[in-house]
Enzyme design. Sequence first.
Site, PDB file in Angstrom:
ATOM      1  N   ASP A   1      -2.740 143.794  67.473  1.00  0.00           N
ATOM      2  CA  ASP A   1      -4.332 144.073  67.012  1.00  0.00           C
ATOM      3  C   ASP A   1      -4.722 145.208  67.655  1.00  0.00           C
ATOM      4  O   ASP A   1      -4.229 145.805  68.423  1.00  0.00           O
ATOM      5  CB  ASP A   1      -5.129 142.797  67.080  1.00  0.00           C
ATOM      6  CG  ASP A   1      -5.471 142.373  68.407  1.00  0.00           C
ATOM      7  OD1 ASP A   1      -4.970 143.210  69.141  1.00  0.00           O
ATOM      8  OD2 ASP A   1      -6.201 141.591  68.687  1.00  0.00           O
TER       9      ASP A   1
ATOM     10  N   ASP B   1      -2.644 134.679  60.655  1.00  0.00           N
ATOM     11  CA  ASP B   1      -2.579 134.297  62.278  1.00  0.00           C
ATOM     12  C   ASP B   1      -3.814 133.643  62.588  1.00  0.00           C
ATOM     13  O   ASP B   1      -4.643 133.640  62.182  1.00  0.00           O
ATOM     14  CB  ASP B   1      -2.350 135.705  62.912  1.00  0.00           C
ATOM     15  CG  ASP B   1      -3.787 136.188  63.217  1.00  0.00           C
ATOM     16  OD1 ASP B   1      -4.586 136.840  62.333  1.00  0.00           O
ATOM     17  OD2 ASP B   1      -4.418 135.848  64.552  1.00  0.00           O
TER      18      ASP B   1
ATOM     19  N   CYS C   1       9.052 115.878  60.164  1.00  0.00           N
ATOM     20  CA  CYS C   1       9.180 117.192  60.586  1.00  0.00           C
ATOM     21  C   CYS C   1      10.462 117.463  61.437  1.00  0.00           C
ATOM     22  O   CYS C   1      10.832 116.555  62.129  1.00  0.00           O
ATOM     23  CB  CYS C   1       8.064 117.445  61.569  1.00  0.00           C
ATOM     24  SG  CYS C   1       7.770 118.979  62.468  1.00  0.00           S
TER      25      CYS C   1
ATOM     26  N   CYS D   1      11.106 119.702  63.883  1.00  0.00           N
ATOM     27  CA  CYS D   1      11.173 120.067  64.999  1.00  0.00           C
ATOM     28  C   CYS D   1      11.502 119.510  66.233  1.00  0.00           C
ATOM     29  O   CYS D   1      11.933 118.113  66.238  1.00  0.00           O
ATOM     30  CB  CYS D   1       9.634 120.579  65.400  1.00  0.00           C
ATOM     31  SG  CYS D   1       8.667 119.482  66.228  1.00  0.00           S
TER      32      CYS D   1
ATOM     33  N   CYS E   1       9.522 116.298  67.229  1.00  0.00           N
ATOM     34  CA  CYS E   1       9.568 115.191  66.340  1.00  0.00           C
ATOM     35  C   CYS E   1      10.714 114.472  66.334  1.00  0.00           C
ATOM     36  O   CYS E   1      10.744 113.396  66.130  1.00  0.00           O
ATOM     37  CB  CYS E   1       8.861 115.626  65.090  1.00  0.00           C
ATOM     38  SG  CYS E   1       7.249 116.058  64.979  1.00  0.00           S
TER      39      CYS E   1
ATOM     40  N   HIS F   1       5.448 121.851  67.961  1.00  0.00           N
ATOM     41  CA  HIS F   1       5.356 121.238  66.858  1.00  0.00           C
ATOM     42  C   HIS F   1       4.167 121.565  65.982  1.00  0.00           C
ATOM     43  O   HIS F   1       4.401 122.048  64.680  1.00  0.00           O
ATOM     44  CB  HIS F   1       4.895 119.527  67.010  1.00  0.00           C
ATOM     45  CG  HIS F   1       4.385 119.010  65.899  1.00  0.00           C
ATOM     46  ND1 HIS F   1       5.200 118.445  64.793  1.00  0.00           N
ATOM     47  CD2 HIS F   1       3.256 118.771  65.340  1.00  0.00           C
ATOM     48  CE1 HIS F   1       4.431 118.155  63.792  1.00  0.00           C
ATOM     49  NE2 HIS F   1       3.276 118.257  64.151  1.00  0.00           N
TER      50      HIS F   1
HETATM   51 ZN   LIG Z   1       7.400 118.431  64.537  1.00  0.00          ZN
END
Ligand SMILES: [Zn+2]
Length: 366
Positions: A95, A268, A306, A308, A311, A337
């Site tokens: 930015d 974002d 999920c 990830c 998880c 996560h």
């Molecule tokens: Zn997750």
Amino acid sequence: MSQSFSFNSQAFCSYTKARAGVFSTPHGNIDTPRFMPVGTLANVKTLTPAQLQAAGAQMILANTYHLHLQPGESIVAGAGGLHKFMAWGGPILTDSGGFQVFSLGDIRTISETGVKFRSPRDGSMIDLTPERSIQIQNELGADVIMAFDECPPYPASREEVELATNRTYRWLQRCMKAHQRQDQALFGIVQGGVYADMRSMAARQLVDLDLPGYAIGGVSVGEPGELIDDIVKVTTPLLPEDKPRYLMGVGTHREMVRAIASGIDLFDCVIPTRLGRHGSALVRGERWNLKNAKFREDFRPLDESCPCYCCQNFSRAYLSHLVRAKEALGFTLLSLHNVTELIRFTQRIRDAILGDRFTTEFASWL
Ligand SMILES: [Zn+2]
């Protein structure tokens, strides 16, 4: 647009203005719509580049204002630029510092030249002008750099917003003149507060300058969510089809779905990592505070659906324990996560647009 950058639409929703596309940069492609994690000080807080990649991150952000204060752009340039410095090989966006200096309130003065402020680090006077912002961003070396703009607060009078919007346009022209690198795309920022006519005027002026991408700024500064929706609806149709559109600072599930329905491609927000550091998780659009007593003996994963690392390996009880004990791993796992959740959410929207199922699959959000 320079040869290194292109935006190609792949599919359009039949019922809304949502679109799926690919934004190509010198450091790789971004499949849109997509959420971009924020790495203020050349790191997405508590996450390694490998973890970001696993979360599905494609383009990430860094902040010019913060990097100028520390470690300084010359050190980043000395390392070979941001990509090498932070070991992120994918696309990066910086930015302009505008949003941060305008948020400084009383300790800055604005003039036609730029913004003067005292460094919160050592009290020295800093002059941030459009030229200086671009020069710093040229040294940092991100793929996409942003024009230095004046972001009026909310609420602001029509007169204040008009001054800021006109100045933003003059500053953009100075940014374009100062910009030195062909391998960086300079995006313009549409300002105009909550005033539809000023947003339209600003969008038209920017489009005439034929920039490689367009952002909508000055939203998510405290105004009600419906106003963000109205601003995006007014502005987006005026932006060209063949350039990426970025809604700055927005990243909640509902705001993103609605903005995508109006034709936004990129988002974002610091929310996923900020919540992670405060012990909270984003689960299917809800915010859960892991300190809550009900999680102490809940041995299920945070979100069964999920993929990830958090998880797949840990329970809510373990996360609750880490957060209560203020262990750094808890903040890393929750940030991982949360970032995964927002990127995956935009990826699911993208898949739905590609299959023309957006309005049915995301009806509850629209
Ligand atoms: Zn997750």
